[in-house]
Design a protein around this motif. Structure first.
Motif, PDB file in Angstrom:
ATOM      1  N   GLU A   1      17.427   4.414  47.456  1.00 37.39           N
ATOM      2  CA  GLU A   1      17.063   3.325  48.371  1.00 37.39           C
ATOM      3  C   GLU A   1      17.086   1.979  47.633  1.00 37.39           C
ATOM      4  O   GLU A   1      17.524   0.968  48.158  1.00 37.39           O
ATOM      5  N   ASN A   2      16.632   1.980  46.374  1.00 37.12           N
ATOM      6  CA  ASN A   2      16.641   0.717  45.605  1.00 37.12           C
ATOM      7  C   ASN A   2      18.072   0.207  45.443  1.00 37.12           C
ATOM      8  O   ASN A   2      18.339  -0.987  45.574  1.00 37.12           O
ATOM      9  N   LEU A   3      19.008   1.144  45.160  1.00 37.86           N
ATOM     10  CA  LEU A   3      20.415   0.720  45.026  1.00 37.86           C
ATOM     11  C   LEU A   3      20.903   0.109  46.334  1.00 37.86           C
ATOM     12  O   LEU A   3      21.583  -0.923  46.344  1.00 37.86           O
ATOM     13  N   ALA A   4      20.520   0.733  47.435  1.00 38.16           N
ATOM     14  CA  ALA A   4      20.946   0.223  48.753  1.00 38.16           C
ATOM     15  C   ALA A   4      20.306  -1.136  49.035  1.00 38.16           C
ATOM     16  O   ALA A   4      20.940  -2.042  49.597  1.00 38.16           O
ATOM     17  N   MET A   5      19.040  -1.313  48.632  1.00 35.19           N
ATOM     18  CA  MET A   5      18.350  -2.603  48.842  1.00 35.19           C
ATOM     19  C   MET A   5      19.103  -3.723  48.122  1.00 35.19           C
ATOM     20  O   MET A   5      19.256  -4.832  48.644  1.00 35.19           O
ATOM     21  N   ILE A   6      19.567  -3.426  46.908  1.00 34.74           N
ATOM     22  CA  ILE A   6      20.284  -4.447  46.118  1.00 34.74           C
ATOM     23  C   ILE A   6      21.610  -4.784  46.808  1.00 34.74           C
ATOM     24  O   ILE A   6      21.916  -5.954  47.079  1.00 34.74           O
ATOM     25  N   TYR A   7      22.374  -3.727  47.120  1.00 34.61           N
ATOM     26  CA  TYR A   7      23.689  -3.961  47.721  1.00 34.61           C
ATOM     27  C   TYR A   7      23.548  -4.745  49.026  1.00 34.61           C
ATOM     28  O   TYR A   7      24.191  -5.776  49.237  1.00 34.61           O
ATOM     29  N   ASP A   8      22.680  -4.262  49.920  1.00 37.91           N
ATOM     30  CA  ASP A   8      22.534  -4.871  51.259  1.00 37.91           C
ATOM     31  C   ASP A   8      22.130  -6.337  51.158  1.00 37.91           C
ATOM     32  O   ASP A   8      22.630  -7.191  51.896  1.00 37.91           O
ATOM     33  N   SER A   9      21.208  -6.629  50.255  1.00 43.74           N
ATOM     34  CA  SER A   9      20.655  -7.985  50.191  1.00 43.74           C
ATOM     35  C   SER A   9      21.686  -8.975  49.661  1.00 43.74           C
ATOM     36  O   SER A   9      21.862 -10.072  50.215  1.00 43.74           O
ATOM     37  N   VAL A  10      22.374  -8.582  48.584  1.00 45.51           N
ATOM     38  CA  VAL A  10      23.404  -9.483  48.032  1.00 45.51           C
ATOM     39  C   VAL A  10      24.516  -9.661  49.072  1.00 45.51           C
ATOM     40  O   VAL A  10      24.967 -10.780  49.352  1.00 45.51           O
ATOM     41  N   HIS A  11      24.914  -8.559  49.685  1.00 43.93           N
ATOM     42  CA  HIS A  11      25.993  -8.604  50.674  1.00 43.93           C
ATOM     43  C   HIS A  11      25.620  -9.512  51.846  1.00 43.93           C
ATOM     44  O   HIS A  11      26.424 -10.325  52.314  1.00 43.93           O
ATOM     45  N   PHE A  12      24.387  -9.399  52.307  1.00 40.65           N
ATOM     46  CA  PHE A  12      23.917 -10.210  53.441  1.00 40.65           C
ATOM     47  C   PHE A  12      24.025 -11.701  53.114  1.00 40.65           C
ATOM     48  O   PHE A  12      24.539 -12.500  53.908  1.00 40.65           O
ATOM     49  N   LEU A  13      23.561 -12.084  51.935  1.00 36.93           N
ATOM     50  CA  LEU A  13      23.593 -13.515  51.574  1.00 36.93           C
ATOM     51  C   LEU A  13      25.026 -13.983  51.344  1.00 36.93           C
ATOM     52  O   LEU A  13      25.401 -15.088  51.734  1.00 36.93           O
ATOM     53  N   LYS A  14      25.838 -13.126  50.741  1.00 32.32           N
ATOM     54  CA  LYS A  14      27.251 -13.499  50.522  1.00 32.32           C
ATOM     55  C   LYS A  14      27.962 -13.667  51.861  1.00 32.32           C
ATOM     56  O   LYS A  14      28.733 -14.607  52.052  1.00 32.32           O
ATOM     57  N   THR A  15      27.703 -12.744  52.795  1.00 33.06           N
ATOM     58  CA  THR A  15      28.351 -12.828  54.110  1.00 33.06           C
ATOM     59  C   THR A  15      27.958 -14.125  54.811  1.00 33.06           C
ATOM     60  O   THR A  15      28.705 -14.657  55.617  1.00 33.06           O
ATOM     61  N   ASN A  16      26.777 -14.626  54.470  1.00 29.05           N
ATOM     62  CA  ASN A  16      26.322 -15.883  55.073  1.00 29.05           C
ATOM     63  C   ASN A  16      26.711 -17.108  54.247  1.00 29.05           C
ATOM     64  O   ASN A  16      26.196 -18.201  54.467  1.00 29.05           O
ATOM     65  N   GLY A  17      27.625 -16.902  53.308  1.00 30.66           N
ATOM     66  CA  GLY A  17      28.263 -18.041  52.625  1.00 30.66           C
ATOM     67  C   GLY A  17      27.525 -18.607  51.427  1.00 30.66           C
ATOM     68  O   GLY A  17      27.883 -19.684  50.932  1.00 30.66           O
TER      69      GLY A  17
END
Ligand SMILES: CC(=O)SCCNC(=O)CCNC(=O)[C@H](O)C(C)(C)COP(=O)(O)OP(=O)(O)OC[C@H]1O[C@@H](n2cnc3c(N)ncnc32)[C@H](O)[C@@H]1OP(=O)(O)O
Ligand SMILES: CC(=O)C(=O)O
Length: 539
Positions: free
Chosen positions: A122-138
């Motif tokens: 879950e921690n690995l997923a938390m890292i991936y999701d969070s970075v991806h979310f901010l990157k997707t938002n530019g």
């Protein structure tokens, strides 16, 4: 071409996690402007998911324009068991409208199990999701790998897997954090090298100072391949503080030839370090490397004798490179060279072989033995030196003073002083009240002098310190009073020593006024007759 190192300043975020530091929004805005002027690349302004003050900072900072610094918002990875797009903390980062975000996530399996109490997956997923979310938002994303070095030492595969998640999600930087500040430079060096072989994303270092190695660890990381350094001005921060950028920047630039900031910006380092300490209301240690007032202050006679021949005999750099300056202190450790240096500073024509110089050194050493301290009393020293060479006329002499302190029940304590002095052969006396006996003496003496010297009203006492001296030999039972005075343009310090605190205060007070009159007539371009009255004209 030299390698460029980007500076990521977290004074406004991690710096405010230091005990005793609290910055208002105005304070943060002022400091942010100084950081931009210093040439940092990122200013981490706060954590919008934490409090309204930080949100207000991010709103108001948009009214300012910065030359190169990117205002960066801080936050954590999403909470366990949620979706990044629903995470209030990540959404606050988007709402404040910054170009860059720094989010921290766990690298250490122990922290995953114990602090956030979730699974390693879950921690690995938390890292991936969070970075991806901010990157997707530019946003530009700096991923702070919290406890990376401790995590790597116990479970290197997992620690590497966490930052690989950040890389896969598009992080622009991965900052390896020595969160607990317990790692040593050789470990930092080895681990950073290994990470650089496994990760393409540029690496940063975020070190804490718990082993007093924040600066050394940051430099070790850069030498091993890190290209961003996170830290704070003066090393403010949680527990023992963060890595001190004020030392890291000149070390990287002047000693290791990295490109960090311009030489003009480097020359503003001392004033910016002092400015931030003032705003943060934190005492600035005089021996702070590079920027402290004692960083290039020489006390031992042997040292002063050598620096008069060549400063590099006892200075590792030219102080002006970092906006500091050389100073020479006079104390019982002084030789003739210290006085020669001071005399040059004061524009006095000193002869080292002169009997007067030898007597002056003896007088200073004896006075230091009696409890005086001249290294913090520049004005008293100058008066002493001028006097020794017959360049100082007695402006006024004390005939008597009397102090009354009255306490009536239900009323505040009242202090009154009557001072009788001789000014140019004429006896003058005046009475005045004050909020304490020294203040009353100060007011009464000023009244006595103001007719002949109206400029005396432009000065004021800025600080007053009393120290009870060690109960031994010549200093037994004595107190030392240090007074700092200011006339809004300059400040100066004077000293007095006695068994009686009022007498010691009087000595320091009198020197302060004599010095004020001396410097006023120096700058006022008064006619020679008046300049002569305050002892400026050499006979
Ligand atoms: C290494 C660092 O310096 S990190 C920065 C530390 N700075 C600060 O904490 C200052 C600002 N902090 C705050 O204002 C508050 O702590 C807040 C608003 C962020 C959170 O407050 P609260 O919701 O009340 O949580 P609290 O602080 O008690 O506990 C921390 C929570 O964050 C979680 N958490 C900690 N690290 C992470 C992380 N990297 N990713 C996701 N969640 C995390 C913990 O699991 C805990 O949640 P839980 O109780 O559901 O398990
Ligand atoms: C991110 C951070 O502040 C730390 O790990 O120390």
């Amino acid at each position: 071409m030299n390698t460029t190192i980007k500076i990521f300043d977290t004074t406004l975020r991690d710096g405010t996690q230091g005990e005793g530091i609290s910055l208002s929004v105005e304070d943060k805005l002022k400091i942010a402007q100084k950081l931009d002027a210093l040439g940092v690349s990122y200013i981490e302004g706060g954590w919008p998911g934490s409090n309204n003050k930080d949100i207000e900072f991010f709103i108001r900072v948009k009214e300012l324009s910065f030359k190169q610094a990117k205002v960066t918002a801080f936050g954590s990875t999403r909470r366990k068991g949620t979706r990044a797009e629903n995470d209030p903390n990540l959404n606050r980062i988007l709402e404040v409208g910054v170009a860059a975000a720094a989010i921290f996530g766990k690298s250490w399996d122990f922290q995953v199990h114990t602090a956030i109490q979730t699974t390693l997956e879950e921690n690995l997923a938390m890292i991936y999701d969070s970075v991806h979310f901010l990157k997707t938002n530019g946003l530009e994303v700096i991923y702070d790998a919290e406890h990376f070095f401790d995590g790597y030492k116990t479970n290197p595969e997992y620690a590497l897997a966490t930052i690989k998640q950040a890389e896969a999600a598009g992080a622009d930087w991965i900052a390896l954090c020595d969160t607990n500040g317990g790692t040593l430079p050789h470990e930092i060096s080895e681990i950073v090298k290994t990470v650089c072989q496994n990760i393409r994303t540029p690496i940063g270092i975020h070190a804490h100072n718990d082993c007093e190695l924040g600066v050394a660890n940051s430099i070790a990381a850069v030498m091993a391949g890190a290209r961003q350094v996170q830290g704070t001005i003066n090393g403010y921060g949680e527990r023992c503080g963060n890595a001190n950028l004020v030392s890291i920047i000149p070390n990287l630039q002047l000693k290791l030839n990295y490109d960090v900031i311009s030489s003009e910006q480097l020359a503003s380092l001392s004033s910016i370090a002092r400015y931030v300490s003032e705003i943060a209301n934190m005492h600035m240690p005089i021996n702070q490397p590079y920027v402290g007032s004692a960083a290039f202050a020489h006390k031992g006679g042997i040292h002063v004798s050598a620096i008069l021949r060549d400063s590099s005999t006892y200075e590792h750099i030219t102080p002006e490179l970092v906006g500091n300056k050389q100073r020479v202190l006079v104390s019982e450790l002084a030789g003739q060279s210290n006085l020669v240096f001071k005399a040059q500073e004061l524009g006095l024509d000193f002869d080292t072989n002169n009997q007067q110089t030898k007597q002056l050194i003896e007088q200073i050493k004896e006075m230091e033995h009696q409890g005086y301290k001249f290294e913090g009393a520049d004005a008293t020293l100058e008066l002493l030196m001028r006097n020794a060479y017959g360049l100082l006329e007695e402006i006024f002499t004390l005939e008597s003073f009397k102090i009354m302190v009255t306490k009536s029940v239900g009323h505040p304590v009242l202090s009154e002083a009557i001072v009788k002095v001789k000014v140019h052969g004429e006896t003058v006396y005046n009475a005045a009240e004050g909020n304490g006996p020294v203040n009353a003496l100060d007011n009464a003496l000023r009244k006595c002098l103001e007719k002949c010297y109206p400029g005396i009203q432009n000065m004021h006492l800025a600080d007053y310190k009393v120290r009870v001296l060690d109960d031994k030999n010549a200093t037994a039972g004595k107190v030392r009073v240090l007074i700092e005075s200011s006339d809004f343009k300059n400040s100066w310090s004077t000293v007095g020593v006695s068994e009686n605190i009022i007498e010691a205060s009087w000595q320091a007070l009198v020197d302060s006024m004599r010095y004020a009159l001396l410097s006023q007539s120096r700058t006022d371009h008064q006619p020679e007759e008046q300049r002569e009255r305050v002892g400026l004209v050499n006979h």
